[in-house]
Design a protein around this motif. Sequence first.
Motif, PDB file in Angstrom:
ATOM      1  N   SER A  60       0.797  -1.189   0.399  1.00 25.88           N
ATOM      2  CA  SER A  60       0.210  -0.103   0.152  1.00 25.88           C
ATOM      3  C   SER A  60       1.216   1.511   0.111  1.00 25.88           C
ATOM      4  O   SER A  60       2.066   1.371   0.623  1.00 25.88           O
ATOM      5  CB  SER A  60      -0.855  -0.030   1.215  1.00 25.88           C
ATOM      6  N   ARG A  61       0.380   2.100  -0.973  1.00 25.55           N
ATOM      7  CA  ARG A  61       1.034   3.630  -1.349  1.00 25.55           C
ATOM      8  C   ARG A  61       1.420   4.374   0.350  1.00 25.55           C
ATOM      9  O   ARG A  61       1.725   5.346   0.888  1.00 25.55           O
ATOM     10  CB  ARG A  61       0.651   3.995  -1.681  1.00 25.55           C
ATOM     11  N   LEU A  62       0.132   3.888   1.519  1.00 24.59           N
ATOM     12  CA  LEU A  62      -0.253   4.361   2.660  1.00 24.59           C
ATOM     13  C   LEU A  62       0.605   4.282   3.249  1.00 24.59           C
ATOM     14  O   LEU A  62       1.237   5.048   4.829  1.00 24.59           O
ATOM     15  CB  LEU A  62      -1.231   4.589   3.478  1.00 24.59           C
ATOM     16  N   TYR A  63       1.806   2.974   3.353  1.00 26.08           N
ATOM     17  CA  TYR A  63       3.607   2.993   4.539  1.00 26.08           C
ATOM     18  C   TYR A  63       4.366   4.122   3.867  1.00 26.08           C
ATOM     19  O   TYR A  63       4.411   3.332   2.647  1.00 26.08           O
ATOM     20  CB  TYR A  63       3.491   1.350   3.868  1.00 26.08           C
ATOM     21  N   LEU A  64       4.400   4.573   4.590  1.00 21.68           N
ATOM     22  CA  LEU A  64       5.771   5.623   4.287  1.00 21.68           C
ATOM     23  C   LEU A  64       6.616   6.014   4.987  1.00 21.68           C
ATOM     24  O   LEU A  64       6.636   4.874   6.347  1.00 21.68           O
ATOM     25  CB  LEU A  64       5.156   7.231   4.723  1.00 21.68           C
ATOM     26  N   MET A  65       8.000   6.028   4.285  1.00 26.68           N
ATOM     27  CA  MET A  65       8.983   5.251   4.661  1.00 26.68           C
ATOM     28  C   MET A  65       8.718   7.141   6.225  1.00 26.68           C
ATOM     29  O   MET A  65       8.367   7.850   6.249  1.00 26.68           O
ATOM     30  CB  MET A  65      10.639   5.807   4.040  1.00 26.68           C
ATOM     31  N   TYR A 213      -7.390 -12.149  18.181  1.00 27.11           N
ATOM     32  CA  TYR A 213      -6.091 -11.044  18.609  1.00 27.11           C
ATOM     33  C   TYR A 213      -5.129 -11.560  17.606  1.00 27.11           C
ATOM     34  O   TYR A 213      -4.461 -12.110  16.868  1.00 27.11           O
ATOM     35  CB  TYR A 213      -5.655 -11.955  19.671  1.00 27.11           C
ATOM     36  N   TRP A 214      -4.397  -9.935  16.906  1.00 22.52           N
ATOM     37  CA  TRP A 214      -3.580 -10.452  16.088  1.00 22.52           C
ATOM     38  C   TRP A 214      -1.989  -9.515  16.551  1.00 22.52           C
ATOM     39  O   TRP A 214      -1.815  -8.552  17.158  1.00 22.52           O
ATOM     40  CB  TRP A 214      -3.570  -8.887  14.671  1.00 22.52           C
ATOM     41  N   VAL A 222       0.168  -8.710   6.914  1.00 20.94           N
ATOM     42  CA  VAL A 222      -1.908  -8.262   8.011  1.00 20.94           C
ATOM     43  C   VAL A 222      -2.533  -8.080   6.825  1.00 20.94           C
ATOM     44  O   VAL A 222      -2.532  -7.268   5.915  1.00 20.94           O
ATOM     45  CB  VAL A 222      -1.815  -7.393   8.575  1.00 20.94           C
ATOM     46  N   ASP A 223      -3.529  -8.993   6.624  1.00 21.88           N
ATOM     47  CA  ASP A 223      -4.758  -8.509   6.049  1.00 21.88           C
ATOM     48  C   ASP A 223      -5.925  -7.867   7.019  1.00 21.88           C
ATOM     49  O   ASP A 223      -6.905  -8.403   7.478  1.00 21.88           O
ATOM     50  CB  ASP A 223      -5.375  -9.971   5.717  1.00 21.88           C
ATOM     51  N   TRP A 224      -5.636  -6.558   6.370  1.00 24.01           N
ATOM     52  CA  TRP A 224      -6.791  -5.628   8.002  1.00 24.01           C
ATOM     53  C   TRP A 224      -7.559  -5.441   7.101  1.00 24.01           C
ATOM     54  O   TRP A 224      -8.830  -4.767   7.739  1.00 24.01           O
ATOM     55  CB  TRP A 224      -5.486  -4.073   7.455  1.00 24.01           C
ATOM     56  N   GLY A 225      -8.603  -5.995   5.953  1.00 25.81           N
ATOM     57  CA  GLY A 225      -9.858  -6.219   5.387  1.00 25.81           C
ATOM     58  C   GLY A 225     -10.122  -7.595   6.935  1.00 25.81           C
ATOM     59  O   GLY A 225     -11.399  -7.700   6.537  1.00 25.81           O
ATOM     60  N   GLU A 226      -9.047  -7.998   8.045  1.00 24.58           N
ATOM     61  CA  GLU A 226     -10.633  -8.872   8.719  1.00 24.58           C
ATOM     62  C   GLU A 226     -10.659  -8.418   9.757  1.00 24.58           C
ATOM     63  O   GLU A 226     -11.240  -8.667  10.666  1.00 24.58           O
ATOM     64  CB  GLU A 226      -8.768  -9.979   8.765  1.00 24.58           C
ATOM     65  N   VAL A 227     -10.466  -6.795  10.328  1.00 28.13           N
ATOM     66  CA  VAL A 227     -11.000  -6.399  11.679  1.00 28.13           C
ATOM     67  C   VAL A 227     -11.937  -5.985  11.077  1.00 28.13           C
ATOM     68  O   VAL A 227     -12.016  -5.220  10.189  1.00 28.13           O
ATOM     69  CB  VAL A 227      -9.949  -5.132  11.700  1.00 28.13           C
ATOM     70  N   PRO A 228     -13.017  -6.137  11.748  1.00 30.70           N
ATOM     71  CA  PRO A 228     -14.135  -6.111  11.600  1.00 30.70           C
ATOM     72  C   PRO A 228     -14.596  -3.765  11.538  1.00 30.70           C
ATOM     73  O   PRO A 228     -13.744  -3.723  12.870  1.00 30.70           O
ATOM     74  CB  PRO A 228     -15.010  -6.430  12.405  1.00 30.70           C
ATOM     75  N   GLY A 229     -15.134  -3.615  10.692  1.00 29.31           N
ATOM     76  CA  GLY A 229     -15.664  -1.947  11.266  1.00 29.31           C
ATOM     77  C   GLY A 229     -16.920  -1.669  11.554  1.00 29.31           C
ATOM     78  O   GLY A 229     -17.734  -2.976  12.530  1.00 29.31           O
ATOM     79  N   GLY A 247      -3.760   3.883   9.324  1.00 30.43           N
ATOM     80  CA  GLY A 247      -3.922   3.969   8.061  1.00 30.43           C
ATOM     81  C   GLY A 247      -4.850   3.355   6.952  1.00 30.43           C
ATOM     82  O   GLY A 247      -5.356   3.776   6.352  1.00 30.43           O
ATOM     83  N   GLN A 248      -4.638   2.168   7.601  1.00 27.44           N
ATOM     84  CA  GLN A 248      -4.844   1.055   6.655  1.00 27.44           C
ATOM     85  C   GLN A 248      -6.459   0.434   7.181  1.00 27.44           C
ATOM     86  O   GLN A 248      -7.430   0.116   5.910  1.00 27.44           O
ATOM     87  CB  GLN A 248      -4.264  -0.629   7.152  1.00 27.44           C
TER      88      GLN A 248
END
Length: 657
Positions: A60-65, A213-214, A222-229, A247-248
């Motif tokens: 993802s482009r959201l991950y910045l240095m 638990y992650w 990590v598949d962040w889509g598994e975290v429920p909204g 960010g994710q």
Amino acid sequence: MVDASGLRVVIVGAGPRGTSVLERLLARYASSPDERHHLEIHLVDPYPAGPGHVWRTDQSRLYLMNTPAFFPTVIPDQGLSVQTLRDASFDDWRRKQALFPDADLSAADVAELKQLNTEGFPSRALYGRYLRSTFTALVDGAPAGIQVRIHQTTAVRIRRGRPTAAARFVVELANGDELSADNVVLALGHLPARLNPAQQRLADGARKSGLRYWPPAVPNDVDWGEVPGGEPVLVRGMGLNFFDVVGQLTEGRGGRFDPNEEPGDRAVSSGGEALNYVPSGREPLILAASRRGAPYRAKSALATYYPQSVSLRFFTEETVAALAVGGLQPGFDQDLWPLLHRDALWAYYRTLVRAEPSSVDRADFLSVLDDILSRPGRGIGWADDVDALVAACVPVSRRLNLLGLARPFAQRTFATHEEFDAAVETYLQADARACLAGEDDPVKMAIGVLNAGRAVIKILVADGGITGESWLGGLRGWFESFIEGLASGPPALRMEQLAALSRAGVVRFVGPDPVFGIDPADGTFTVVSPWVKAEPLRARNMIEALAPANQVLMNRSQLLEGLLTDGLARPRIMIAADGEPVVTSGLEVTAPPYRSVGASGRGIEGLYVLGLQLSSTQWGIAIAAESKAQYRSGYRTLQDSDQIAEDILAPMVSAIP
């Protein structure tokens, strides 16, 4: 006995460290060409060569240095006797690609290059493109006589070759292949790790109670889509991984940050209130917790890595070197920190007088402060004299509490969660304003000097430069977490975004010194801060916003565990202040070039260690090499690669008539 007519080298790990060793081998081979000697280099990594694990180009482009574009490089530009065959830092590459992009760059790469300047913070994906491009160019331009082979698989075991075999080692690969090697370089990088006892209790309890638990992880794994909204999630840790997680779970789910407009359609420019967050509706409620109660402070917008308006006066390389005259090992708390503390005080108050002269009620304040700080020797009582001077001349709100910068809410009690949320939002806004002020902010200049001091500390403490008890009790015991919270933070943009998320009610803050548990009665994770007098917060989901522990005895790497079991490696042990031995985080190695020390206590010829597993010999080694480094420690990792390459090629060089 190694056959000098041909050498076989296996580099385990083809990320930035492995690429650096490759570059040094090619450069040194080219500097002493002899067509009768053949060099065979094998790089083993399950991830693409160049980017390796962390810098994959598909993330993802959201991950910045957390360093600006002008900072990182994998190619040396100073300090080494043998010149490189390729000359390009990341910023050099960025400039070229912005004008003439390579055909294999993605549309997202090209778009980012168009808007990224030298002081901007690149995405990790774009830095991965640089690493991949550099690696490819090195291989394509390899001198005649060198063969480079890439094995995109995992090394699972390294064993000694048979006594009658020509090679010292055999490297077993997960795909069933075996590589014979005269030399093996371990450039392993981040490894999976077992959970610590507290984490394991939460993981076990989560399984029993049906919770999610992650554990600690590299964020892109990590598949962040598994975290429920739409429901709470506890997030432990507010360092760099925290911003990746947030960010994710926000922008990564379709939320967006819009400029905050004043009446008349003018964008708000004041720090901390420049953005509004527009939710997508798919975000969870993020409950953020850490020991200090607040995230890392952000980096100022500066044209250079270290501020130009302040510099080290007391904690210089020359002063520090003088402490070790006669082979004595200085102590961190008693010898090093007092000098660096003086530099931070001078940087802060000098900037305060320049930027806010009305804040200091004495015309000769700086002159008197200079006299106190410059006392020869240890200057017994200098700190008390500084305190007295400051108390007489500077209002309480403008005095520097250096250690308190890392614990902004220490000893403060809050009646409700809402009260603490408001306090954190104020903190975020103040830090964003300080970032905008740059070299005119006294706190950021004090931190800038501490960051410069960190570079000098790296030089001093490497290879046994301080006592084991100082390493354990001072450097790693308190200073490491202190300086990381101040100087290793994210871009200033992240403070603006987090403040906006707080105002939008998407992120809430738990409080300092959080205590986590599981309530079996209602089957939820719980967290409570002793400093926030309110009911525990609850959630059915919990994320550890941490990287896997860099501890060799906690690793879950089949390769490293095998090295330890087979006696080809062992952890370094230091003696603590109470005389007890302590198993440290890294491997024991010889003096440079770093050979692994085996169970016998002797260095293993031909088996080298580079990177994170040197964490008990060098300090602060995770950061990339620095382009045009101001301090020697900025290119130390490249120097380590060069020394390993020199040692590997020594039989070839000595065999040349």
